[in-house]
Design a protein around this motif. Structure first.
Motif, PDB file in Angstrom:
ATOM      1  N   GLN A 168       0.836  -1.204   0.000  1.00  0.00           N
ATOM      2  CA  GLN A 168       0.000   0.000   0.000  1.00  0.00           C
ATOM      3  C   GLN A 168       0.867   1.249   0.000  1.00  0.00           C
ATOM      4  O   GLN A 168       1.485   1.602   0.989  1.00  0.00           O
ATOM      5  CB  GLN A 168      -0.921  -0.001   1.208  1.00  0.00           C
ATOM      6  CG  GLN A 168      -1.949   1.130   1.195  1.00  0.00           C
ATOM      7  CD  GLN A 168      -2.883   1.053   2.379  1.00  0.00           C
ATOM      8  OE1 GLN A 168      -2.889   0.086   3.113  1.00  0.00           O
ATOM      9  NE2 GLN A 168      -3.663   2.101   2.565  1.00  0.00           N
ATOM     10  N   CYS A 169       0.912   1.943  -1.133  1.00  0.00           N
ATOM     11  CA  CYS A 169       1.761   3.122  -1.287  1.00  0.00           C
ATOM     12  C   CYS A 169       1.090   4.353  -0.675  1.00  0.00           C
ATOM     13  O   CYS A 169      -0.108   4.573  -0.841  1.00  0.00           O
ATOM     14  CB  CYS A 169       2.063   3.375  -2.760  1.00  0.00           C
ATOM     15  SG  CYS A 169       2.937   2.012  -3.554  1.00  0.00           S
ATOM     16  N   VAL A 170       1.892   5.162   0.010  1.00  0.00           N
ATOM     17  CA  VAL A 170       1.378   6.336   0.706  1.00  0.00           C
ATOM     18  C   VAL A 170       1.907   7.635   0.096  1.00  0.00           C
ATOM     19  O   VAL A 170       1.160   8.584  -0.129  1.00  0.00           O
ATOM     20  CB  VAL A 170       1.738   6.271   2.205  1.00  0.00           C
ATOM     21  CG1 VAL A 170       1.248   7.516   2.926  1.00  0.00           C
ATOM     22  CG2 VAL A 170       1.168   5.013   2.850  1.00  0.00           C
ATOM     23  N   GLN A 171       3.205   7.675  -0.197  1.00  0.00           N
ATOM     24  CA  GLN A 171       3.836   8.909  -0.672  1.00  0.00           C
ATOM     25  C   GLN A 171       4.984   8.572  -1.609  1.00  0.00           C
ATOM     26  O   GLN A 171       5.720   7.610  -1.380  1.00  0.00           O
ATOM     27  CB  GLN A 171       4.343   9.727   0.521  1.00  0.00           C
ATOM     28  CG  GLN A 171       5.040  11.030   0.150  1.00  0.00           C
ATOM     29  CD  GLN A 171       5.674  11.699   1.362  1.00  0.00           C
ATOM     30  OE1 GLN A 171       5.458  11.287   2.498  1.00  0.00           O
ATOM     31  NE2 GLN A 171       6.464  12.736   1.137  1.00  0.00           N
ATOM     32  N   ILE A 172       5.140   9.351  -2.666  1.00  0.00           N
ATOM     33  CA  ILE A 172       6.258   9.185  -3.605  1.00  0.00           C
ATOM     34  C   ILE A 172       6.917  10.543  -3.798  1.00  0.00           C
ATOM     35  O   ILE A 172       6.231  11.564  -3.888  1.00  0.00           O
ATOM     36  CB  ILE A 172       5.780   8.597  -4.951  1.00  0.00           C
ATOM     37  CG1 ILE A 172       6.972   8.302  -5.863  1.00  0.00           C
ATOM     38  CG2 ILE A 172       4.766   9.488  -5.621  1.00  0.00           C
ATOM     39  CD1 ILE A 172       7.752   7.094  -5.506  1.00  0.00           C
ATOM     40  N   ASP A 173       8.243  10.555  -3.833  1.00  0.00           N
ATOM     41  CA  ASP A 173       8.952  11.832  -3.952  1.00  0.00           C
ATOM     42  C   ASP A 173      10.227  11.621  -4.765  1.00  0.00           C
ATOM     43  O   ASP A 173      10.774  10.516  -4.830  1.00  0.00           O
ATOM     44  CB  ASP A 173       9.297  12.371  -2.566  1.00  0.00           C
ATOM     45  CG  ASP A 173       9.733  13.828  -2.617  1.00  0.00           C
ATOM     46  OD1 ASP A 173       9.449  14.488  -3.632  1.00  0.00           O
ATOM     47  OD2 ASP A 173      10.363  14.306  -1.666  1.00  0.00           O
ATOM     48  N   TYR A 174      10.670  12.706  -5.391  1.00  0.00           N
ATOM     49  CA  TYR A 174      11.909  12.681  -6.172  1.00  0.00           C
ATOM     50  C   TYR A 174      12.534  14.066  -6.119  1.00  0.00           C
ATOM     51  O   TYR A 174      11.868  15.068  -6.340  1.00  0.00           O
ATOM     52  CB  TYR A 174      11.632  12.286  -7.621  1.00  0.00           C
ATOM     53  CG  TYR A 174      12.854  12.292  -8.513  1.00  0.00           C
ATOM     54  CD1 TYR A 174      13.921  11.443  -8.264  1.00  0.00           C
ATOM     55  CD2 TYR A 174      12.929  13.154  -9.605  1.00  0.00           C
ATOM     56  CE1 TYR A 174      15.040  11.437  -9.083  1.00  0.00           C
ATOM     57  CE2 TYR A 174      14.046  13.159 -10.433  1.00  0.00           C
ATOM     58  CZ  TYR A 174      15.094  12.301 -10.172  1.00  0.00           C
ATOM     59  OH  TYR A 174      16.205  12.307 -10.971  1.00  0.00           O
ATOM     60  N   SER A 175      13.821  14.116  -5.764  1.00  0.00           N
ATOM     61  CA  SER A 175      14.492  15.411  -5.589  1.00  0.00           C
ATOM     62  C   SER A 175      15.610  15.630  -6.594  1.00  0.00           C
ATOM     63  O   SER A 175      16.504  16.450  -6.379  1.00  0.00           O
ATOM     64  CB  SER A 175      15.044  15.517  -4.159  1.00  0.00           C
ATOM     65  OG  SER A 175      15.891  14.411  -3.865  1.00  0.00           O
ATOM     66  N   GLY A 176      15.599  14.862  -7.699  1.00  0.00           N
ATOM     67  CA  GLY A 176      16.589  15.069  -8.747  1.00  0.00           C
ATOM     68  C   GLY A 176      17.831  14.222  -8.624  1.00  0.00           C
ATOM     69  O   GLY A 176      18.755  14.347  -9.435  1.00  0.00           O
ATOM     70  N   ASP A 177      17.901  13.341  -7.615  1.00  0.00           N
ATOM     71  CA  ASP A 177      19.086  12.496  -7.463  1.00  0.00           C
ATOM     72  C   ASP A 177      18.863  11.152  -8.165  1.00  0.00           C
ATOM     73  O   ASP A 177      18.099  11.066  -9.121  1.00  0.00           O
ATOM     74  CB  ASP A 177      19.427  12.317  -5.983  1.00  0.00           C
ATOM     75  CG  ASP A 177      18.252  11.735  -5.197  1.00  0.00           C
ATOM     76  OD1 ASP A 177      17.231  11.384  -5.826  1.00  0.00           O
ATOM     77  OD2 ASP A 177      18.359  11.647  -3.971  1.00  0.00           O
ATOM     78  N   LYS A 178      19.474  10.097  -7.671  1.00  0.00           N
ATOM     79  CA  LYS A 178      19.400   8.796  -8.331  1.00  0.00           C
ATOM     80  C   LYS A 178      18.218   7.945  -7.888  1.00  0.00           C
ATOM     81  O   LYS A 178      18.033   6.842  -8.391  1.00  0.00           O
ATOM     82  CB  LYS A 178      20.687   8.009  -8.061  1.00  0.00           C
ATOM     83  CG  LYS A 178      21.918   8.587  -8.734  1.00  0.00           C
ATOM     84  CD  LYS A 178      23.151   7.793  -8.338  1.00  0.00           C
ATOM     85  CE  LYS A 178      23.023   6.331  -8.705  1.00  0.00           C
ATOM     86  NZ  LYS A 178      24.220   5.537  -8.341  1.00  0.00           N
TER      87      LYS A 178
END
Length: 306
Positions: A85-95
């Motif tokens: 069950q996925c709650v939050q996804i984030d990406y800050s420009g890294d790998k």
């Protein structure tokens, strides 16, 4: 997943939407993922969508889906995800894509779309649930039902093959950051003579581990090599001093992946200190001196009166 069918956008209630540069919007609904109003191969209920570079990320109750042009990747518990069950996804420009599930946090390699590292919520304590996370420099901030936790990203990332990440600390150490950064502790001597040591092996693959330990006091072995069960063991501190605990973690006795050394400095109780003993001896001498003087004076006075 099934072959997509044409559905009018009027009949679809979208619960999440995100701009996809150069291609409009990606949308999620109870019937799946849509690119603008066109259905994709993802037909499960989508709770959150994000788009980064050429990737479309769809959070569902059955893991994370990544759509990369015509390719699809599905990451779930079978592939090492701590919970579907996925709650939050984030990406800050890294790998890495950072994915929060109901059971923990996962770092997903943006190139291979494979899991690079995970941390289970239960590692923070029993019945801990992570509601939200944020990453600042090399620290991961976790908002949970039992407060805020700050951990080092090294706890999540296992970059070397067959490199086991493990941590050792005494149960009395309440500061959760110090548990993963310190290699020594100062504790006061306890009459029970036992210190419970906790082992955290940060690798949530199903493979079994061989875990053993030995204990030395002031350079002399007090406990030979013994297996540790239930990821904990007790150190017999039969007196103040410096205890060196060596932990061995591997697949078996002949293949040790990680060796950890932890120093316990057991300080004496107040009456066991050198100063207390000196005071006791001096006080005893003074009392004896007064008693001797009183006895001598008594004898002298008795002779005079006799």
């Amino acid at each position: 997943m099934v072959t997509p069918v044409c559905t009018s956008s009027i009949d679809i209630k979208f619960n999440t939407i995100f701009a996809f540069p150069g291609a409009g919007y990606v949308k999620g609904s109870t019937t799946g993922l849509y690119l603008n109003d066109n259905p994709t191969r993802i037909t499960e209920r989508v709770t959150k969508v994000r788009a980064y570079n050429k990737d479309i990320l769809a959070c569902t109750d059955n893991g994370l889906y990544i759509k990369r042009e015509e390719k699809y990747f599905h990451i779930n518990e079978k592939r090492g995800l701590p919970g579907n069950q996925c709650v939050q996804i984030d990406y800050s420009g890294d790998k890495f894509y950072k994915l929060l599930t109901q059971k923990g946090l996962a770092y997903i390699d943006t190139g291979t779309c494979k899991i690079a590292g995970t941390i289970d919520a239960q590692l923070l304590g029993r019945d801990v649930i992570i509601h939200h996370f944020d990453v600042e420099k090399d620290s991961v901030w976790l908002a949970t039902n039992k407060g805020i936790f700050v951990i080092d990203e090294k706890l999540l990332l296992h970059k070397k093959k067959n490199n086991t990440t493990a941590y050792l600390y005494p149960e009395q150490l309440s500061n959760r950051i110090e548990r993963y950064t310190q290699h020594s502790s100062k504790l006061q001597y306890d009459k029970e003579n036992l210190v419970k040591m906790i082992i955290d092996v940060l690798d949530f693959s199903p493979k079994p581990y061989y875990i053993a330990y030995k204990v030395e006091k002031d350079g002399k072995i007090t406990t030979g090599l013994k297996p540790a069960t239930d990821q904990s063991f007790f150190v017999n501190t039969n007196g103040p001093g410096n205890y060196t605990i060596t932990l061995f973690v591997g697949t078996d006795e002949l293949h040790i992946d990680k060796t950890i050394t932890y120093l316990l400095n057991i300080t004496p109780l107040w009456y066991q200190t050198l100063l207390a003993r000196v005071i006791f001896i001096v006080t005893t001498i003074v009392i004896l001196w007064f008693i001797v003087r009183l006895v001598i004076r008594y004898i002298i006075n008795k002779k005079k009166n006799g």
